[in-house]
Design a protein around this motif. Structure first.
Motif, PDB file in Angstrom:
ATOM      1  N   GLY A   1      63.942  69.828 138.620  1.00 34.09           N
ATOM      2  CA  GLY A   1      63.246  71.068 138.289  1.00 34.09           C
ATOM      3  C   GLY A   1      62.892  71.178 136.823  1.00 34.09           C
ATOM      4  O   GLY A   1      63.443  70.472 135.971  1.00 34.09           O
ATOM      5  N   PRO A   2      61.976  72.097 136.486  1.00 31.88           N
ATOM      6  CA  PRO A   2      61.571  72.270 135.088  1.00 31.88           C
ATOM      7  C   PRO A   2      62.702  72.742 134.181  1.00 31.88           C
ATOM      8  O   PRO A   2      62.666  72.505 132.970  1.00 31.88           O
ATOM      9  CB  PRO A   2      60.439  73.298 135.164  1.00 31.88           C
ATOM     10  N   ARG A   3      63.706  73.419 134.738  1.00 32.26           N
ATOM     11  CA  ARG A   3      64.850  73.841 133.925  1.00 32.26           C
ATOM     12  C   ARG A   3      66.006  72.846 133.994  1.00 32.26           C
ATOM     13  O   ARG A   3      67.064  73.097 133.403  1.00 32.26           O
ATOM     14  CB  ARG A   3      65.324  75.233 134.344  1.00 32.26           C
ATOM     15  N   ASN A   4      65.841  71.754 134.666  1.00 27.93           N
ATOM     16  CA  ASN A   4      66.879  70.728 134.723  1.00 27.93           C
ATOM     17  C   ASN A   4      66.634  69.680 133.643  1.00 27.93           C
ATOM     18  O   ASN A   4      66.408  68.498 133.919  1.00 27.93           O
ATOM     19  CB  ASN A   4      66.935  70.086 136.107  1.00 27.93           C
ATOM     20  N   GLN A   5      66.674  70.147 132.389  1.00 25.59           N
ATOM     21  CA  GLN A   5      66.497  69.276 131.238  1.00 25.59           C
ATOM     22  C   GLN A   5      67.568  69.608 130.203  1.00 25.59           C
ATOM     23  O   GLN A   5      68.153  70.696 130.207  1.00 25.59           O
ATOM     24  CB  GLN A   5      65.102  69.451 130.629  1.00 25.59           C
ATOM     25  N   LEU A   6      67.809  68.666 129.298  1.00 28.19           N
ATOM     26  CA  LEU A   6      68.850  68.858 128.294  1.00 28.19           C
ATOM     27  C   LEU A   6      68.465  68.199 126.977  1.00 28.19           C
ATOM     28  O   LEU A   6      67.571  67.362 126.920  1.00 28.19           O
ATOM     29  CB  LEU A   6      70.188  68.319 128.803  1.00 28.19           C
ATOM     30  N   ASP A   7      69.153  68.617 125.921  1.00 33.33           N
ATOM     31  CA  ASP A   7      69.028  68.018 124.597  1.00 33.33           C
ATOM     32  C   ASP A   7      70.363  67.399 124.217  1.00 33.33           C
ATOM     33  O   ASP A   7      71.428  67.904 124.612  1.00 33.33           O
ATOM     34  CB  ASP A   7      68.637  69.054 123.544  1.00 33.33           C
ATOM     35  N   ILE A   8      70.317  66.327 123.427  1.00 28.98           N
ATOM     36  CA  ILE A   8      71.521  65.644 122.978  1.00 28.98           C
ATOM     37  C   ILE A   8      71.552  65.619 121.458  1.00 28.98           C
ATOM     38  O   ILE A   8      70.549  65.312 120.812  1.00 28.98           O
ATOM     39  CB  ILE A   8      71.601  64.196 123.513  1.00 28.98           C
ATOM     40  N   TYR A   9      72.700  65.968 120.904  1.00 31.68           N
ATOM     41  CA  TYR A   9      72.933  65.928 119.470  1.00 31.68           C
ATOM     42  C   TYR A   9      73.990  64.871 119.176  1.00 31.68           C
ATOM     43  O   TYR A   9      75.080  64.899 119.749  1.00 31.68           O
ATOM     44  CB  TYR A   9      73.409  67.298 118.967  1.00 31.68           C
ATOM     45  N   ARG A  10      73.640  63.950 118.267  1.00 33.19           N
ATOM     46  CA  ARG A  10      74.532  62.833 117.980  1.00 33.19           C
ATOM     47  C   ARG A  10      74.934  62.841 116.504  1.00 33.19           C
ATOM     48  O   ARG A  10      74.078  63.007 115.633  1.00 33.19           O
ATOM     49  CB  ARG A  10      73.841  61.510 118.310  1.00 33.19           C
ATOM     50  N   PRO A  11      76.216  62.641 116.228  1.00 35.36           N
ATOM     51  CA  PRO A  11      76.637  62.526 114.819  1.00 35.36           C
ATOM     52  C   PRO A  11      75.946  61.365 114.125  1.00 35.36           C
ATOM     53  O   PRO A  11      75.656  60.335 114.749  1.00 35.36           O
ATOM     54  CB  PRO A  11      78.151  62.270 114.931  1.00 35.36           C
ATOM     55  N   ARG A  12      75.689  61.522 112.850  1.00 37.81           N
ATOM     56  CA  ARG A  12      75.112  60.433 112.078  1.00 37.81           C
ATOM     57  C   ARG A  12      76.170  59.358 111.831  1.00 37.81           C
ATOM     58  O   ARG A  12      77.367  59.617 111.893  1.00 37.81           O
ATOM     59  CB  ARG A  12      74.602  60.952 110.740  1.00 37.81           C
ATOM     60  N   GLY A  13      75.706  58.160 111.538  1.00 37.15           N
ATOM     61  CA  GLY A  13      76.623  57.112 111.136  1.00 37.15           C
ATOM     62  C   GLY A  13      76.810  56.004 112.140  1.00 37.15           C
ATOM     63  O   GLY A  13      77.394  54.970 111.832  1.00 37.15           O
ATOM     64  N   GLY A  14      76.354  56.202 113.369  1.00 35.57           N
ATOM     65  CA  GLY A  14      76.413  55.131 114.352  1.00 35.57           C
ATOM     66  C   GLY A  14      77.770  54.874 114.973  1.00 35.57           C
ATOM     67  O   GLY A  14      77.983  53.823 115.595  1.00 35.57           O
ATOM     68  N   ALA A  15      78.733  55.801 114.815  1.00 41.35           N
ATOM     69  CA  ALA A  15      80.046  55.613 115.429  1.00 41.35           C
ATOM     70  C   ALA A  15      79.930  55.647 116.953  1.00 41.35           C
ATOM     71  O   ALA A  15      79.002  56.231 117.514  1.00 41.35           O
ATOM     72  CB  ALA A  15      81.011  56.693 114.951  1.00 41.35           C
ATOM     73  N   GLU A  16      80.875  55.019 117.618  1.00 47.91           N
ATOM     74  CA  GLU A  16      80.896  54.957 119.075  1.00 47.91           C
ATOM     75  C   GLU A  16      82.201  55.560 119.598  1.00 47.91           C
ATOM     76  O   GLU A  16      83.122  55.850 118.847  1.00 47.91           O
ATOM     77  CB  GLU A  16      80.772  53.506 119.548  1.00 47.91           C
ATOM     78  N   ARG A  17      82.243  55.772 120.913  1.00 48.45           N
ATOM     79  CA  ARG A  17      83.427  56.277 121.619  1.00 48.45           C
ATOM     80  C   ARG A  17      83.870  57.631 121.074  1.00 48.45           C
ATOM     81  O   ARG A  17      85.059  57.929 120.967  1.00 48.45           O
ATOM     82  CB  ARG A  17      84.586  55.283 121.539  1.00 48.45           C
ATOM     83  N   LEU A  18      82.900  58.465 120.734  1.00 47.96           N
ATOM     84  CA  LEU A  18      83.180  59.785 120.184  1.00 47.96           C
ATOM     85  C   LEU A  18      83.434  60.798 121.291  1.00 47.96           C
ATOM     86  O   LEU A  18      82.979  60.634 122.435  1.00 47.96           O
ATOM     87  CB  LEU A  18      81.994  60.247 119.336  1.00 47.96           C
ATOM     88  N   PRO A  19      84.147  61.899 120.997  1.00 47.06           N
ATOM     89  CA  PRO A  19      84.280  62.992 121.965  1.00 47.06           C
ATOM     90  C   PRO A  19      82.911  63.550 122.339  1.00 47.06           C
ATOM     91  O   PRO A  19      81.962  63.499 121.547  1.00 47.06           O
ATOM     92  CB  PRO A  19      85.118  64.033 121.219  1.00 47.06           C
ATOM     93  N   VAL A  20      82.823  64.110 123.538  1.00 48.44           N
ATOM     94  CA  VAL A  20      81.565  64.625 124.064  1.00 48.44           C
ATOM     95  C   VAL A  20      81.764  66.069 124.523  1.00 48.44           C
ATOM     96  O   VAL A  20      82.725  66.375 125.227  1.00 48.44           O
ATOM     97  CB  VAL A  20      81.070  63.775 125.251  1.00 48.44           C
ATOM     98  N   ALA A  21      80.857  66.947 124.122  1.00 46.99           N
ATOM     99  CA  ALA A  21      80.881  68.336 124.580  1.00 46.99           C
ATOM    100  C   ALA A  21      79.623  68.629 125.379  1.00 46.99           C
ATOM    101  O   ALA A  21      78.522  68.246 124.974  1.00 46.99           O
ATOM    102  CB  ALA A  21      80.969  69.292 123.400  1.00 46.99           C
TER     103      ALA A  21
END
Length: 308
Positions: A48-68
């Motif tokens: 659906g048109p409202r079934n979309q999301l945005d993602i915000y990622r910390p700078r620096g290229g780190a991996e295995r970070l917590p996710v909210a």
């Protein structure tokens, strides 16, 4: 005179505010634009048109970070993920990959369809978090207002995540509820009555009715001056979880109202309450601990006054 980036941002927003109309949230998002943490926008997680999301990622290229995964409010009738850019930017700056989905609202849908959308967004996050530096085993749900109701329902009533192939007690590390309605019957508003269905079925819409002490750790907070959602929702849910042997931390911030609580995630209002600090501390605790199946709990409650 030398200006910091924050000073320049505030000056620019104040100047523009003098020459054109801005809503309060425009000021909050004005600073977030300088952070430039959005990794992706308008990403579909459903059809659906409202079934979309945005993602915000910390700078620096780190991996295995917590996710909210953050669900915004709007009385289950409105809302736009772009309005909460300041929340995504604030959490990303603290090292948390943040997903903010839209979801269908009334009158297009009624309970429980927005829960189904929210569960699908969590499923998408589990499947794709690693693409943005996140650890799919370290997901925490966050919600404000009606979004806190949604997050709490996913955390406390297992069926919604089970329907998308997830186990909330295995796949979710914790839940943060800000100014949430968790125990709000009886209903008087005609639209809310329509949203939540016949009176004899409304008990199944209340997060407090699904507390069994087995859910992932929960942090709930509200402002003492909230006249939109009774802060008693927060204290009653916390007491119920504690009485069932669950893991919970709760706080009431003095002098803070409904909108200001989420607004404190922005630098412009952060001095009003340490809600961002407490949320980040909780996320760090539950994601650094072993998974729920290990029996190890999060280490400490927020460093603020506990709710009574």
């Amino acid at each position: 005179m030398r200006w910091s980036a924050l000073g320049l941002a505030i000056a620019a927003i104040v100047y523009l505010g003098n020459v054109m109309w801005f809503s309060p949230v425009d000021f909050l998002n004005g600073l977030a634009a300088f952070a430039n943490n959005r990794a992706a926008t308008d990403v579909p997680y459903g059809t659906g048109p409202r079934n979309q999301l945005d993602i915000y990622r910390p700078r620096g290229g780190a991996e295995r970070l917590p996710v909210a995964v953050m669900f915004y409010g709007g009385t289950w009738k409105e809302g736009d993920r772009a309005t909460y850019r300041f929340v995504g930017a604030a959490l990303a700056k603290r090292g948390i990959v943040t997903v903010i989905p839209d979801y269908r609202v009334y009158p297009e849908v009624r309970f429980p369809d927005f829960l189904r959308d929210a569960a699908e967004a969590v499923r998408w996050t589990r499947d794709h978090a690693a693409d943005y530096g996140g650890d799919p085993t370290k997901i925490v749900l966050i919600g404000h207002s009606a979004g806190a109701h949604i997050a709490a329902m996913l955390a406390l009533d297992p069926q919604w995540l089970v329907n998308v192939g997830l186990n909330g007690r295995r796949d979710i590390r914790g839940m943060v509820g800000l100014a949430g309605p968790y125990d709000f019957l009886p209903l008087t508003d005609p639209k809310l009555k329509d949203i939540f269905g016949p009176a004899d079925q409304r008990a199944r819409t209340q997060p407090i009715n699904f507390v069994d002490g087995k859910a992932a750790p929960i942090f709930v907070a509200a402002g003492t001056d909230d006249t939109t959602v009774d802060p008693g929702n927060t204290t009653r849910l916390a007491r119920k979880i504690e009485s069932r042997g669950g893991q919970v931390a709760a706080v009431l911030y003095p002098g803070v109202d409904h909108r200001t609580l989420i607004g404190t995630f922005s630098p412009l209002l952060r001095s009003r309450a340490p809600a961002l600090d407490d949320t980040v501390r909780f996320i760090q605790d539950v994601t650094q601990a072993l998974p729920p199946s290990s029996g190890k709990s999060f280490k400490r409650a927020p460093a603020t006054t506990n709710a009574e």
